[in-house]
Design a protein around this motif. Structure first.
Motif, PDB file in Angstrom:
ATOM      1  N   GLN A  80      14.027 -31.408  -3.171  1.00  0.00           N
ATOM      2  CA  GLN A  80      14.251 -31.375  -1.676  1.00  0.00           C
ATOM      3  C   GLN A  80      13.336 -32.253  -0.758  1.00  0.00           C
ATOM      4  O   GLN A  80      13.598 -33.264   0.018  1.00  0.00           O
ATOM      5  CB  GLN A  80      14.007 -30.042  -1.199  1.00  0.00           C
TER       6      GLN A  80
ATOM      7  N   PHE B 210      22.540 -33.513  -2.446  1.00  0.00           N
ATOM      8  CA  PHE B 210      21.189 -33.983  -3.525  1.00  0.00           C
ATOM      9  C   PHE B 210      21.664 -34.839  -4.733  1.00  0.00           C
ATOM     10  O   PHE B 210      21.124 -35.796  -4.851  1.00  0.00           O
ATOM     11  CB  PHE B 210      20.459 -32.783  -3.833  1.00  0.00           C
TER      12      PHE B 210
ATOM     13  N   GLU C  35      13.790 -35.661   1.095  1.00  0.00           N
ATOM     14  CA  GLU C  35      13.502 -35.798   2.608  1.00  0.00           C
ATOM     15  C   GLU C  35      12.531 -37.130   2.625  1.00  0.00           C
ATOM     16  O   GLU C  35      12.663 -37.675   3.519  1.00  0.00           O
ATOM     17  CB  GLU C  35      12.436 -34.701   2.931  1.00  0.00           C
TER      18      GLU C  35
ATOM     19  N   GLU D 177      13.457 -27.164  -7.176  1.00  0.00           N
ATOM     20  CA  GLU D 177      14.375 -27.316  -6.271  1.00  0.00           C
ATOM     21  C   GLU D 177      13.261 -27.877  -5.059  1.00  0.00           C
ATOM     22  O   GLU D 177      13.935 -28.523  -4.413  1.00  0.00           O
ATOM     23  CB  GLU D 177      14.786 -25.926  -5.955  1.00  0.00           C
TER      24      GLU D 177
END
Ligand SMILES: Cc1ncc(COP(=O)(O)O)c(C=O)c1O
Length: 498
Positions: free
Chosen positions: A262, A302, A266, A258
């Motif tokens: 992430q 996502f 980003e 995860e």
């Protein structure tokens, strides 16, 4: 004619190819082949055979092929066997299904089209993306694996092993010049396919280090450090993850995956998830989580944004069918225009091996409980995986007893990457020979004990640390011998150079 100068010389050849290195088949293996020949010629050595624990080639190390796979593939290659009583009915129906999906019904089938002529075996090309039926079966397999998350067969590309898919995606991803040149983040230690391909493509390799002290886990702070450093001289666009890991044998936690997703979101990085060891998970409390599944479970923020290509192969897990060159990749959120370019790129090479595609179909669509081949299939698969699990634990147990060797648990995949203490005198002796200290160590191990391993320097490691990579694939008794010999060698090597 006398002064003929070659067109292709070291000076004129592609300089990027000269930078390519692939330790898994490097100088140690070349020396191992020589030693084997010397043994055959009767040269006396302190051992009678070379044991190769250098490469993840399961069948070469004695693992048995799955009967169902080989039976179906035999019929696919020689369909006259459809009349042979030795094959169960589900094997025959599976072979028919695959052959019907092949162009001209041929994967080395008789009858190449000339009416009345004798029918030599012939094999047809498939579509470049791979046989549609196989891609549909792959999509169903992924959906089942990922708890029902949708998979579109149009996003599946069949490949000649995972290597082919990884190289293809990297080709698409690398562009720019100078500071705009694509940077690709790879784990260190890494599987050398990555560094070799980046060298060939003249991409910028960005190293992020796995944390040896916490079982080769991946720390996002380290990813950030590597990324920020790299942004000073290139444009990072890609993040590669190998899970379960080669050469380090770790299995990443769901939490870690995860965090990686992430981070990729980003930092606008394209994710390449190498998941060829997805069935090779042994340690209690460890579980394989696919990047695709975790990505979709993190929600549309996502799953509609992060670009991902994930790879699987027929070469690893319980199959170990390296020579068939089967595999697939699934692309997610790929720009449709780029997807068109990808399809064009794979078309140039016509198609992946059709035998590999047929094998992959069986891997993703194995016998069902009501079918005659089911029991043998399950028995063979469970046996292979259970043996690997036993060998993973035995490897760590024996190596951890050796003073000067530090070995993390082999949570998954097929390798261990223990840290070895090399005394300063041995480091100097290696330097005098112009060798990396762990190359010196592995060469001595080969010459004295007949054990063929790969030095850690071929995979990358923190400066001042030394390792070797060893597979856990030799049969149990042989593996035990290998481990005992390493133990004995390490003790005498340390004494000699202390
Ligand atoms: C992490 C990893 N990726 C990819 C490959 C390539 O496998 P193949 O091309 O045989 O599918 C290997 C082979 O050892 C591997 O360890």
């Amino acid at each position: 004619m006398a002064d003929h100068v070659k067109v292709l010389t070291l000076d004129t050849m592609n300089p990027n190819v000269k930078k390519v290195e692939y330790a898994v088949r490097g100088p140690i293996v070349q020396r191992a082949v020589q030693i084997e020949m010397e043994l055959q010629q009767g040269v006396k050595k302190p051992f009678t055979e070379v044991i190769r624990a250098n490469i993840g080639d399961c069948h070469a190390m004695g693992q048995k092929p799955i009967t169902f796979f080989r039976q179906v593939l035999s019929i696919c290659s020689y369909p006259d066997l459809l009349d042979d009583d030795r094959f169960p009915e589900d094997v025959k129906s599976r072979a028919r299904r695959i052959l019907q999906a092949c162009s001209g019904g041929s994967l080395g089938i008789q009858g190449c089209g000339v009416i009345g002529a004798p029918s030599p075996p012939s094999g047809s090309y498939s579509t470049s993306q791979g046989i549609l039926l196989v891609r549909q079966d792959v999509a169903r397999y992924i959906e089942k694996r990922d708890g029902g998350i949708k998979c579109n067969p149009d996003n599946i590309y069949l490949t000649a092993g995972a290597s082919d898919g990884i190289v293809t995606m990297l080709k698409l991803l690398v562009s720019g010049e100078g500071p705009s040149r694509t940077g690709v983040m790879i784990s260190i230690p890494q599987y050398p396919l990555y560094s070799a391909t980046l060298a060939e493509l003249a991409a910028v390799q960005i190293n992020y280090y796995l944390d040896e002290e916490s079982c080769w886990s991946l720390d996002i702070r380290e990813l950030r450090r590597a990324l920020e450093e790299a942004r000073k001289h290139c444009t990072p666009r890609v993040l590669c993850i190998i899970n379960p890991g080669n050469p380090t044998g770790q299995v990443q936690s769901r939490r870690c995956i995860e965090d990686v997703i992430q981070f990729a979101a980003e930092e606008k990085l394209f994710l390449l998830a190498d998941e060829v060891y997805q069935d090779n998970v042994y340690a209690d409390g460890c579980e394989f989580h696919s990047f695709k599944k975790v990505l979709f479970e993190m929600g549309p923020e996502f799953s509609e944004q992060v670009e991902l290509a994930s790879f699987h192969s027929t070469s690893k897990c319980y199959m170990g069918e390296c020579g068939f060159r089967g595999g697939y990749m699934e692309v997610v959120n790929l720009d449709p225009e780029v997807k068109f370019q990808l399809t064009k790129l794979v078309s140039v090479r016509l198609c992946p091996p059709v035998t590999g595609q047929a094998l992959l179909d069986l891997v993703v669509n194995p016998p069902e409980p009501h079918e005659p081949s089911y029991n043998i299939f399950i028995k063979e698969r469970s046996h292979t995986l259970a043996e690997l699990a036993k060998k993973a634990s035995m490897t760590q147990q024996i190596l951890s007893q050796v003073p000067g060797i530090q070995c993390n648990p082999v949570q998954g995949a097929m390798y261990t990457f223990p840290r070895i203490h090399i005394p300063p005198k041995a480091v100097s002796a290696a330097q005098e020979k112009g060798q990396a200290p762990d190359m010196f160590y592995c060469m001595r191990l080969l010459e004295e004990m007949g054990i063929c391993l790969v030095p850690g320097s071929g995979f990358g490691q923190k400066d001042g640390t030394y390792h070797f990579r060893m597979t856990i694939l030799p049969p149990t008794q042989k593996l035990e011998t290998v481990l005992e010999k390493i133990k004995e060698f390490h003790q005498s090597f340390t004494q000699q150079f202390s």
